[in-house]
Design a protein around this motif. Structure first.
Motif, PDB file in Angstrom:
ATOM      1  N   LYS A 123       0.849  -1.206   0.000  1.00 51.86           N
ATOM      2  CA  LYS A 123       0.000   0.000   0.000  1.00 51.86           C
ATOM      3  C   LYS A 123       0.884   1.255   0.000  1.00 51.86           C
ATOM      4  O   LYS A 123       0.652   2.192  -0.766  1.00 51.86           O
ATOM      5  CB  LYS A 123      -0.901  -0.033   1.239  1.00 51.86           C
ATOM      6  CG  LYS A 123      -1.871   1.109   1.361  1.00 51.86           C
ATOM      7  CD  LYS A 123      -2.863   0.803   2.495  1.00 51.86           C
ATOM      8  CE  LYS A 123      -3.747   1.994   2.811  1.00 51.86           C
ATOM      9  NZ  LYS A 123      -3.138   2.946   3.723  1.00 51.86           N
ATOM     10  N   SER A 124       1.909   1.243   0.845  1.00 57.91           N
ATOM     11  CA  SER A 124       2.797   2.393   0.958  1.00 57.91           C
ATOM     12  C   SER A 124       3.559   2.631  -0.350  1.00 57.91           C
ATOM     13  O   SER A 124       3.710   3.767  -0.792  1.00 57.91           O
ATOM     14  CB  SER A 124       3.760   2.151   2.130  1.00 57.91           C
ATOM     15  OG  SER A 124       4.945   2.841   1.959  1.00 57.91           O
ATOM     16  N   ARG A 125       4.034   1.555  -0.978  1.00 56.20           N
ATOM     17  CA  ARG A 125       4.799   1.692  -2.228  1.00 56.20           C
ATOM     18  C   ARG A 125       3.891   2.217  -3.353  1.00 56.20           C
ATOM     19  O   ARG A 125       4.317   3.000  -4.185  1.00 56.20           O
ATOM     20  CB  ARG A 125       5.410   0.353  -2.640  1.00 56.20           C
ATOM     21  CG  ARG A 125       6.396  -0.210  -1.647  1.00 56.20           C
ATOM     22  CD  ARG A 125       7.697   0.569  -1.596  1.00 56.20           C
ATOM     23  NE  ARG A 125       8.540   0.241  -2.728  1.00 56.20           N
ATOM     24  CZ  ARG A 125       9.557   0.988  -3.152  1.00 56.20           C
ATOM     25  NH1 ARG A 125       9.832   2.116  -2.573  1.00 56.20           N
ATOM     26  NH2 ARG A 125      10.281   0.604  -4.177  1.00 56.20           N
ATOM     27  N   ILE A 126       2.618   1.766  -3.379  1.00 51.25           N
ATOM     28  CA  ILE A 126       1.692   2.240  -4.416  1.00 51.25           C
ATOM     29  C   ILE A 126       1.416   3.736  -4.217  1.00 51.25           C
ATOM     30  O   ILE A 126       1.427   4.525  -5.169  1.00 51.25           O
ATOM     31  CB  ILE A 126       0.377   1.421  -4.396  1.00 51.25           C
ATOM     32  CG1 ILE A 126       0.643   0.015  -4.928  1.00 51.25           C
ATOM     33  CG2 ILE A 126      -0.711   2.103  -5.221  1.00 51.25           C
ATOM     34  CD1 ILE A 126      -0.537  -0.938  -4.807  1.00 51.25           C
ATOM     35  N   GLU A 127       1.203   4.145  -2.967  1.00 49.89           N
ATOM     36  CA  GLU A 127       0.950   5.562  -2.686  1.00 49.89           C
ATOM     37  C   GLU A 127       2.142   6.419  -3.102  1.00 49.89           C
ATOM     38  O   GLU A 127       1.978   7.499  -3.670  1.00 49.89           O
ATOM     39  CB  GLU A 127       0.656   5.760  -1.189  1.00 49.89           C
ATOM     40  CG  GLU A 127      -0.753   5.346  -0.818  1.00 49.89           C
ATOM     41  CD  GLU A 127      -0.972   5.247   0.689  1.00 49.89           C
ATOM     42  OE1 GLU A 127      -2.055   4.809   1.080  1.00 49.89           O
ATOM     43  OE2 GLU A 127      -0.055   5.595   1.465  1.00 49.89           O
ATOM     44  N   GLU A 128       3.342   5.892  -2.853  1.00 51.40           N
ATOM     45  CA  GLU A 128       4.555   6.610  -3.214  1.00 51.40           C
ATOM     46  C   GLU A 128       4.657   6.759  -4.740  1.00 51.40           C
ATOM     47  O   GLU A 128       4.962   7.836  -5.251  1.00 51.40           O
ATOM     48  CB  GLU A 128       5.764   5.833  -2.685  1.00 51.40           C
ATOM     49  CG  GLU A 128       7.009   6.639  -2.532  1.00 51.40           C
ATOM     50  CD  GLU A 128       8.096   5.829  -1.803  1.00 51.40           C
ATOM     51  OE1 GLU A 128       9.007   6.445  -1.276  1.00 51.40           O
ATOM     52  OE2 GLU A 128       8.020   4.583  -1.775  1.00 51.40           O
ATOM     53  N   ALA A 129       4.366   5.657  -5.445  1.00 43.77           N
ATOM     54  CA  ALA A 129       4.439   5.680  -6.910  1.00 43.77           C
ATOM     55  C   ALA A 129       3.404   6.653  -7.470  1.00 43.77           C
ATOM     56  O   ALA A 129       3.693   7.425  -8.403  1.00 43.77           O
ATOM     57  CB  ALA A 129       4.214   4.272  -7.465  1.00 43.77           C
ATOM     58  N   GLN A 130       2.184   6.659  -6.873  1.00 45.15           N
ATOM     59  CA  GLN A 130       1.135   7.564  -7.358  1.00 45.15           C
ATOM     60  C   GLN A 130       1.533   9.022  -7.138  1.00 45.15           C
ATOM     61  O   GLN A 130       1.293   9.876  -7.991  1.00 45.15           O
ATOM     62  CB  GLN A 130      -0.188   7.259  -6.651  1.00 45.15           C
ATOM     63  CG  GLN A 130      -0.879   6.040  -7.255  1.00 45.15           C
ATOM     64  CD  GLN A 130      -2.059   5.567  -6.428  1.00 45.15           C
ATOM     65  OE1 GLN A 130      -2.177   5.911  -5.245  1.00 45.15           O
ATOM     66  NE2 GLN A 130      -2.916   4.767  -7.026  1.00 45.15           N
ATOM     67  N   LEU A 136       5.204  14.293 -11.528  1.00 47.33           N
ATOM     68  CA  LEU A 136       5.709  14.371 -12.909  1.00 47.33           C
ATOM     69  C   LEU A 136       4.665  15.004 -13.836  1.00 47.33           C
ATOM     70  O   LEU A 136       4.994  15.808 -14.707  1.00 47.33           O
ATOM     71  CB  LEU A 136       6.078  12.970 -13.409  1.00 47.33           C
ATOM     72  CG  LEU A 136       7.398  12.419 -12.870  1.00 47.33           C
ATOM     73  CD1 LEU A 136       7.573  10.960 -13.259  1.00 47.33           C
ATOM     74  CD2 LEU A 136       8.571  13.245 -13.387  1.00 47.33           C
ATOM     75  N   ARG A 137       3.376  14.643 -13.612  1.00 40.43           N
ATOM     76  CA  ARG A 137       2.290  15.237 -14.425  1.00 40.43           C
ATOM     77  C   ARG A 137       2.293  16.749 -14.270  1.00 40.43           C
ATOM     78  O   ARG A 137       2.184  17.492 -15.229  1.00 40.43           O
ATOM     79  CB  ARG A 137       0.947  14.674 -13.952  1.00 40.43           C
ATOM     80  CG  ARG A 137       0.557  13.410 -14.610  1.00 40.43           C
ATOM     81  CD  ARG A 137      -0.964  13.337 -14.823  1.00 40.43           C
ATOM     82  NE  ARG A 137      -1.268  11.996 -15.267  1.00 40.43           N
ATOM     83  CZ  ARG A 137      -1.750  11.034 -14.495  1.00 40.43           C
ATOM     84  NH1 ARG A 137      -2.039  11.294 -13.234  1.00 40.43           N
ATOM     85  NH2 ARG A 137      -1.973   9.840 -14.966  1.00 40.43           N
ATOM     86  N   LEU A 138       2.387  17.190 -13.022  1.00 41.33           N
ATOM     87  CA  LEU A 138       2.405  18.622 -12.729  1.00 41.33           C
ATOM     88  C   LEU A 138       3.597  19.279 -13.407  1.00 41.33           C
ATOM     89  O   LEU A 138       3.480  20.353 -14.012  1.00 41.33           O
ATOM     90  CB  LEU A 138       2.524  18.832 -11.217  1.00 41.33           C
ATOM     91  CG  LEU A 138       1.226  19.071 -10.452  1.00 41.33           C
ATOM     92  CD1 LEU A 138       1.523  19.103  -8.956  1.00 41.33           C
ATOM     93  CD2 LEU A 138       0.598  20.374 -10.921  1.00 41.33           C
ATOM     94  N   TYR A 139       4.745  18.606 -13.340  1.00 42.30           N
ATOM     95  CA  TYR A 139       5.994  19.152 -13.899  1.00 42.30           C
ATOM     96  C   TYR A 139       5.875  19.362 -15.403  1.00 42.30           C
ATOM     97  O   TYR A 139       6.216  20.422 -15.919  1.00 42.30           O
ATOM     98  CB  TYR A 139       7.134  18.195 -13.548  1.00 42.30           C
ATOM     99  CG  TYR A 139       8.458  18.588 -14.100  1.00 42.30           C
ATOM    100  CD1 TYR A 139       9.161  19.672 -13.578  1.00 42.30           C
ATOM    101  CD2 TYR A 139       9.020  17.878 -15.147  1.00 42.30           C
ATOM    102  CE1 TYR A 139      10.382  20.048 -14.100  1.00 42.30           C
ATOM    103  CE2 TYR A 139      10.252  18.233 -15.673  1.00 42.30           C
ATOM    104  CZ  TYR A 139      10.920  19.318 -15.152  1.00 42.30           C
ATOM    105  OH  TYR A 139      12.137  19.673 -15.660  1.00 42.30           O
TER     106      TYR A 139
END
Ligand code: AMP
Length: 142
Positions: A123-130, A136-139
């Motif tokens: 769960k933590s790794r998925i949240e981090e990836a999201q 990156l989208r914002l960038y």
């Protein structure tokens, strides 16, 4: 992300029992709490072992239905690998994969302060990836 970030949302609750309780009692606890492992504690609160559903399955294979009359101490793993709150979640994920277990107690200054499961880690790794994808989208939209 670190182990302490998981504990912040998950809390410090430890579901535990003692080595002299029956396997039947352990199964009742696993089922009623919807968990895959329980910590086995000494009377002074230190770790005596860990009992996971996998240990019960192996015990059932070895002892048949008599497994229910055995004690938790008969089936538990006594060499328990622990982590600290400052360990990176990625390192815990690697440890779980390499050593083939899905539960790691968190110990600080000799005191048990939580237990994290592979579900918490994923769960933590998925949240981090999201969060990274969002950044990156914002960038690229700037
Ligand atoms: P699990 O994948 O966590 O259900 O456990 C698989 C096997 O590893 C079982 O025999 C457990 O008793 C054992 N085990 C689970 N967690 C640990 C741990 N942190 N350290 C050592 N053994 C463990």
């Amino acid at each position: 992300m670190f182990v302490q970030d998981i504990l912040k949302t998950k809390g410090n609750e430890i579901v535990s029992l003692t080595a002299n309780q029956t396997v039947l009692a352990a199964l009742e606890l696993l089922a009623s709490r919807h968990i895959g492992a329980v910590l086995v504690l000494e009377p002074d609160g230190s770790i005596a072992g860990i009992l996971s559903e996998r240990d019960v399955v192996h015990g059932l294979h070895r002892h048949g239905k008599d497994v229910l009359d055995l004690t938790v101490g008969d089936l538990m793993t006594t060499r328990v690998v622990t982590c600290t709150r400052s360990d990176p979640v990625a390192a815990i994920m690697g440890m779980m994969t390499q050593q083939r277990f899905r539960h790691v107690p968190v110990v600080e200054d000799g005191n048990l302060i939580g237990l994290i499961s592979i579900g918490d880690v994923v769960k933590s790794r998925i949240e981090e990836a999201q969060a990274e994808v969002e950044a990156l989208r914002l960038y690229i939209s700037l």
